[in-house]
Design an enzyme around this catalytic site. Structure first.
Site: not given
Ligand SMILES: *Cc1c(COP(=O)(O)O)cnc(C)c1O
Length: 367
Positions: A35, A130, A262, A310
């Site tokens: 993802k 969640r 800055y 930046m």
């Molecule tokens: C992102 C995600 C993972 C992967 O988790 P990592 O800690 O990056 O291995 C696994 N399961 C779900 C549901 C996720 O959203």
């Protein structure tokens, strides 16, 4: 000369890290989590380096379609399922597997007629709080999904997510495991056959064989960063995939008492060389990185001095006094763990990797 910031992506390291996952969970199938543009690494080249995975997991239909359009025919799981009923047609046409986490999604599925068949992952909330159904309602939902004509035989599966897997000794892990095991056993007794299950992310994959089940879901480990909380050492031989680098574009001798950048809140403690490197928060280098954040110049560790701008940062070069404009600066990657930089910036490796912006060109190599 073009602006020298770049992310070098070592594709062989991706393949290597997948084989580490394979060795750690030899009985399980691997759903590689790609993802968010493969955690910022570039999803298509990374996916091609992961062809030996058994399935891919993404966060949305758009992310999945990008893979299908590139000709990737693996199973693809939408980790949050569909966001509206209109997505169902396309999802099923393209043989995407859907997570189902709420009743609304179930009613969309019930209102849909399809000749094609689909795999569904029923998400149960075992303690993350969640997404997902409570263990009390999950079985009733399972039965509703079983009644859908277009679910493949044995195409209904269980999925849950861990809240504290990065701390292997946290008792929450065993509580979640017990809840998941009890529920899935009960459903097995009820229907007389076992359904496939998935619980483990990278951290659980590497530290909790009792959580592997039929499918593991590694994400961050494939990119070579440790999935463990900072105080937990990791045995696995992961290789970093992304090396973020740039060059010094100026080096100045500063006087004791002069301030840098800055807010003028970094003061030179002595006469010293200060470099300017062409990278900043516009590239995804975290603005919250504090003075003292380590990086490499010519292979030696030097540190951030003053606030991140930046497009530029300033570098305390007392440890590398010979450094000159044009020298390579490695922000993270080979020789400088991204987890370590994340700690100095009050964040996690995931956020740094995902946050590299689109103006940073990715260079893919497999040496
Ligand atoms: C992102 C995600 C993972 C992967 O988790 P990592 O800690 O990056 O291995 C696994 N399961 C779900 C549901 C996720 O959203």
């Amino acid at each position: 000369m073009t602006r020298p910031v770049r992310a070098r992506i070592e594709l062989q390291a991706v393949t290597h890290n997948l084989s580490v996952a394979r060795q750690a969970a030899p009985q399980s199938r691997i759903m590689a989590v790609i993802k968010a543009n493969a955690y910022g690494h570039g999803v298509i080249p990374v996916t091609r380096a992961l062809m030996k995975a058994d399935a891919f997991a993404v966060a949305s239909l758009e992310e999945a379609m990008q893979l299908r359009e590139a000709g990737i025919s693996h199973d693809i799981v939408l980790l949050e399922g569909i966001f509206e009923a209109e997505e169902l047609e396309l999802a099923i046409t393209h043989q995407l597997q859907l997570v189902v986490h709420c009743e609304e999604q179930i009613s969309w599925l019930e209102g849909f007629k399809s000749g094609a068949s689909v795999h569904l992952w029923l998400k149960v909330n075992t303690g993350m709080n969640r997404l997902g159904f409570s263990p009390q309602t999950a079985l009733a939902m399972w039965q509703r999904l079983q009644r859908l004509r277009y679910v493949k035989t044995n195409g209904l599966r269980w999925l849950s997510h861990l809240a504290c897997a990065d701390e292997p000794d946290n008792p929450a892990n065993s509580t979640q495991l017990a809840c998941f095991t009890e529920l899935t056993h009960f459903s097995e007794t009820l229907q007389g056959s076992a359904a496939e299950r998935s619980l483990a992310n990278s951290a659980a994959l590497l530290t909790r064989p009792d959580m592997h089940f039929e499918w593991v879901r590694p994400g961050i480990m494939l990119y070579g960063a440790s999935p463990m909380a900072p105080d937990h050492a990791l045995e696995a031989e992961l290789q970093p995939v992304m090396t973020l680098e740039t060059r010094l574009i100026a080096v100045h001798q500063r006087r004791k008492g002069e301030t840098i950048g800055y807010g003028q809140d970094w003061v030179c403690p002595e006469d010293m060389p200060v470099g300017v490197a062409a990278i900043g928060y516009g590239d995804g280098y975290p603005r919250h990185a504090r003075s003292g954040t380590p990086m490499l110049v010519n292979g030696s560790t030097v540190t951030l001095a003053g606030r991140v701008s930046m497009d530029m940062i300033c570098v305390d070069l007392r440890n590398q006094p010979e450094a000159k404009a044009g020298d390579v600066v490695t922000l993270w990657g080979a020789g400088m763990p991204v987890e370590k930089v994340a700690q100095y910036a009050g964040t996690i490796s995931y956020e740094l990797l995902c946050g590299v912006t689109s103006r940073v060109p990715r260079f893919y190599q497999s040496t």
